[in-house]
Design a protein around this motif. Structure first.
Motif, PDB file in Angstrom:
ATOM      1  N   ALA A 121       0.830  -1.209   0.000  1.00  0.00           N
ATOM      2  CA  ALA A 121       0.000   0.000   0.000  1.00  0.00           C
ATOM      3  C   ALA A 121       0.863   1.256   0.000  1.00  0.00           C
ATOM      4  O   ALA A 121       0.573   2.220  -0.710  1.00  0.00           O
ATOM      5  N   ARG A 122       1.938   1.249   0.776  1.00  0.00           N
ATOM      6  CA  ARG A 122       2.825   2.419   0.826  1.00  0.00           C
ATOM      7  C   ARG A 122       3.540   2.618  -0.509  1.00  0.00           C
ATOM      8  O   ARG A 122       3.682   3.747  -0.980  1.00  0.00           O
ATOM      9  N   VAL A 123       3.995   1.549  -1.126  1.00  0.00           N
ATOM     10  CA  VAL A 123       4.643   1.647  -2.438  1.00  0.00           C
ATOM     11  C   VAL A 123       3.667   2.224  -3.449  1.00  0.00           C
ATOM     12  O   VAL A 123       4.019   3.105  -4.238  1.00  0.00           O
ATOM     13  N   HIS A 124       2.424   1.751  -3.417  1.00  0.00           N
ATOM     14  CA  HIS A 124       1.391   2.264  -4.317  1.00  0.00           C
ATOM     15  C   HIS A 124       1.178   3.764  -4.089  1.00  0.00           C
ATOM     16  O   HIS A 124       1.090   4.546  -5.042  1.00  0.00           O
ATOM     17  N   GLU A 125       1.118   4.158  -2.837  1.00  0.00           N
ATOM     18  CA  GLU A 125       0.937   5.573  -2.492  1.00  0.00           C
ATOM     19  C   GLU A 125       2.098   6.421  -3.013  1.00  0.00           C
ATOM     20  O   GLU A 125       1.891   7.487  -3.583  1.00  0.00           O
ATOM     21  N   LEU A 126       3.316   5.944  -2.831  1.00  0.00           N
ATOM     22  CA  LEU A 126       4.487   6.689  -3.303  1.00  0.00           C
ATOM     23  C   LEU A 126       4.509   6.788  -4.826  1.00  0.00           C
ATOM     24  O   LEU A 126       4.873   7.834  -5.373  1.00  0.00           O
ATOM     25  N   ARG A 127       4.120   5.728  -5.502  1.00  0.00           N
ATOM     26  CA  ARG A 127       4.060   5.771  -6.972  1.00  0.00           C
ATOM     27  C   ARG A 127       3.012   6.768  -7.441  1.00  0.00           C
ATOM     28  O   ARG A 127       3.230   7.499  -8.406  1.00  0.00           O
ATOM     29  N   ASN A 128       1.874   6.816  -6.763  1.00  0.00           N
ATOM     30  CA  ASN A 128       0.837   7.792  -7.116  1.00  0.00           C
ATOM     31  C   ASN A 128       1.336   9.214  -6.875  1.00  0.00           C
ATOM     32  O   ASN A 128       1.083  10.101  -7.692  1.00  0.00           O
ATOM     33  N   ASP A 129       2.023   9.426  -5.756  1.00  0.00           N
ATOM     34  CA  ASP A 129       2.593  10.747  -5.473  1.00  0.00           C
ATOM     35  C   ASP A 129       3.574  11.152  -6.561  1.00  0.00           C
ATOM     36  O   ASP A 129       3.569  12.286  -7.024  1.00  0.00           O
TER      37      ASP A 129
END
Length: 129
Positions: free
Chosen positions: A90-98
């Protein structure tokens, strides 16, 4: 290039490979036994095969899970297993979206200015004048 077998590796190299495989498990163990066992199940290690009173047994079980036929360890699989852990995924996904958002924002801004926008700048609240 085929990795050298652990019998041909220097002891320090073998220990480094083992440490790369074991560190996530140590981190989960610090959070408690239940968290460690949940992570072990997540990667496919049979927790029932573990002698819970023997810490060496857990280390051997983890290392044997990632040991390749040539005696080395599948560090890439260990990394993929960690990246699939729900909280980390989930954190990796969030960072990629950012990163995607910042890239698009920089494209728009760069048309009118040479200033690039950092994550900190993009999230900073505007002050009223």
């Amino acid at each position: 290039m085929k990795p050298a077998s652990t019998s041909k590796l220097k002891n320090g190299d073998r220990k480094n490979l083992e440490a790369m495989v074991l560190w996530p498990f140590l981190d989960f163990a610090e959070k408690g036994e239940q968290e460690l066992f949940a992570y072990m199940r997540h990667v496919g290690i049979q927790v029932d095969a573990l002698d819970r009173d023997d810490k060496r047994s857990a280390q051997d079980l983890i290392l044997s899970h990632y040991r390749l036929p040539d005696g080395t360890y599948d560090v890439e699989l260990a990394a993929r297993d960690l990246l699939r852990w729900p909280a980390i995924a989930a954190r990796v996904h969030e960072l990629r979206n950012d990163q995607a958002f910042l890239s698009e924002l920089n494209d728009v801004v760069s048309e009118g200015t040479s200033q690039k926008i950092s994550a900190k700048t993009a999230r900073a609240p505007r002050r009223a004048h």
